[in-house]
Scaffold this motif. Structure first.
Motif, PDB file in Angstrom:
ATOM      1  N   GLU A 159       8.250  11.680   6.318  1.00  0.00           N
ATOM      2  CA  GLU A 159       8.049  11.663   4.872  1.00  0.00           C
ATOM      3  C   GLU A 159       6.915  12.618   4.502  1.00  0.00           C
ATOM      4  N   ARG A 160       6.964  13.151   3.290  1.00  0.00           N
ATOM      5  CA  ARG A 160       5.872  13.990   2.806  1.00  0.00           C
ATOM      6  C   ARG A 160       4.628  13.141   2.638  1.00  0.00           C
ATOM      7  N   LYS A 161       3.475  13.759   2.804  1.00  0.00           N
ATOM      8  CA  LYS A 161       2.213  13.011   2.718  1.00  0.00           C
ATOM      9  C   LYS A 161       2.037  12.339   1.349  1.00  0.00           C
ATOM     10  N   GLU A 162       2.575  12.987   0.287  1.00  0.00           N
ATOM     11  CA  GLU A 162       2.460  12.419  -1.065  1.00  0.00           C
ATOM     12  C   GLU A 162       3.232  11.102  -1.208  1.00  0.00           C
ATOM     13  N   ASN A 163       4.166  10.847  -0.284  1.00  0.00           N
ATOM     14  CA  ASN A 163       4.970   9.622  -0.323  1.00  0.00           C
ATOM     15  C   ASN A 163       4.455   8.551   0.648  1.00  0.00           C
ATOM     16  N   CYS A 164       3.281   8.813   1.228  1.00  0.00           N
ATOM     17  CA  CYS A 164       2.715   7.884   2.211  1.00  0.00           C
ATOM     18  C   CYS A 164       1.438   7.225   1.686  1.00  0.00           C
ATOM     19  N   ILE A 182      -3.890  11.943   2.216  1.00  0.00           N
ATOM     20  CA  ILE A 182      -2.969  10.812   2.018  1.00  0.00           C
ATOM     21  C   ILE A 182      -3.670   9.709   1.223  1.00  0.00           C
ATOM     22  N   PHE A 183      -2.946   9.107   0.273  1.00  0.00           N
ATOM     23  CA  PHE A 183      -3.447   7.982  -0.521  1.00  0.00           C
ATOM     24  C   PHE A 183      -3.978   6.920   0.440  1.00  0.00           C
ATOM     25  N   CYS A 184      -5.227   6.478   0.221  1.00  0.00           N
ATOM     26  CA  CYS A 184      -5.813   5.499   1.146  1.00  0.00           C
ATOM     27  C   CYS A 184      -6.271   4.240   0.428  1.00  0.00           C
ATOM     28  N   THR A 185      -5.712   3.114   0.853  1.00  0.00           N
ATOM     29  CA  THR A 185      -6.176   1.806   0.387  1.00  0.00           C
ATOM     30  C   THR A 185      -7.160   1.267   1.415  1.00  0.00           C
ATOM     31  N   ALA A 186      -8.372   0.965   0.955  1.00  0.00           N
ATOM     32  CA  ALA A 186      -9.398   0.398   1.839  1.00  0.00           C
ATOM     33  C   ALA A 186      -9.384  -1.117   1.700  1.00  0.00           C
ATOM     34  N   TYR A 187      -9.241  -1.798   2.836  1.00  0.00           N
ATOM     35  CA  TYR A 187      -9.256  -3.263   2.849  1.00  0.00           C
ATOM     36  C   TYR A 187     -10.673  -3.723   3.162  1.00  0.00           C
ATOM     37  N   LYS A 188     -11.294  -4.324   2.165  1.00  0.00           N
ATOM     38  CA  LYS A 188     -12.684  -4.798   2.297  1.00  0.00           C
ATOM     39  C   LYS A 188     -12.634  -6.293   2.557  1.00  0.00           C
TER      40      LYS A 188
END
Length: 219
Positions: A159-164, A182-188
């Motif tokens: 997949e393209r990085k924009e879709n990850c 790449i979009f990054c969600t940080a789990y705190k």
């Protein structure tokens, strides 16, 4: 651009193995009859078992090689891994994995842990069926915060990085995702001490916040 793939870190996101490593190391210290202070132990954070064992040999003039020490540590770690009642998946992560899977999202594991530990976790908690690929940073040339592991994970997802999206909990992992673009969600979580979330796209403290319907609005 719709979300097509989620690239999961493991330690601190799916499980927290640090308490098991700690118990295993301190059992090993007892066996070796050495006193290791909290300050010295803390300095080992993020270091490989080999590096820790080599440091101990030098610091305490031990008459064993690093392979012998690593065997002692791994034996204890394995015992705790399979028998410690406190060792479970982190709250809500199995539901999140199932939620993505049911919505046709490709899942790739991108962890700095050894493949042996990754396979142990996947086997114990029955995760294999949800993931299309697993990457161990131990098999790569570069380590997080270098982006190599997440670039490779997006390629394996085809997949393209924009879709990850990456889900991470550590400063180095967040920096690696950011460097990969790449979009990054940080789990705190309660396990996250002193981590820097500045470069994360999104910061959450509960996995329900990024279930498919909610996260899709960001793509």
């Amino acid at each position: 651009m719709p979300l097509k793939a989620v690239l999961f870190d493991m330690d601190g996101v799916i499980v927290d193995t640090e308490p098991l490593h700690r118990k295993a190391y301190f059992n090993m210290f007892d066996d070796l009859k050495i006193e290791v202070s909290e300050e010295i132990y803390t300095s080992f954070t993020g270091a490989s078992t080999k590096k820790v064992c080599e440091t101990l040999i030098t610091e305490y003039q031990l008459e064993k090689n690093h392979e012998e020490l690593a065997l002692i540590k791994r034996r204890y770690f394995k015992e705790y891994f399979y028998n410690d009642a406190d060792f479970q998946l982190l709250p809500g992560v199995k539901n999140l994995i199932q939620n993505y899977f049911e919505n046709g999202i490709k899942l790739v594991l991108a962890s700095s842990a050894s493949m042996t530990t990754i396979d142990m976790v996947f086997d114990k908690f029955d995760l294999e069926k949800y993931f299309i690929a697993k990457i161990s940073g131990a098999d790569l040339k570069e380590s997080k915060p270098h982006p190599e592991i997440f670039v490779l994970a997006s390629e394996l997802a085809n997949e393209r990085k924009e879709n990850c999206m990456v889900i991470e909990d550590s400063t180095n992992g967040i920096l690696a995702a950011h460097a990969a673009g790449i979009f990054c969600t940080a789990y705190k979580s309660e396990h996250s001490f002193g981590q820097n979330y500045e470069k994360a796209t999104l910061v959450i403290s509960d996995f329900s916040e990024v279930e498919f319907d909610k996260i899709s609005t960001h793509f």
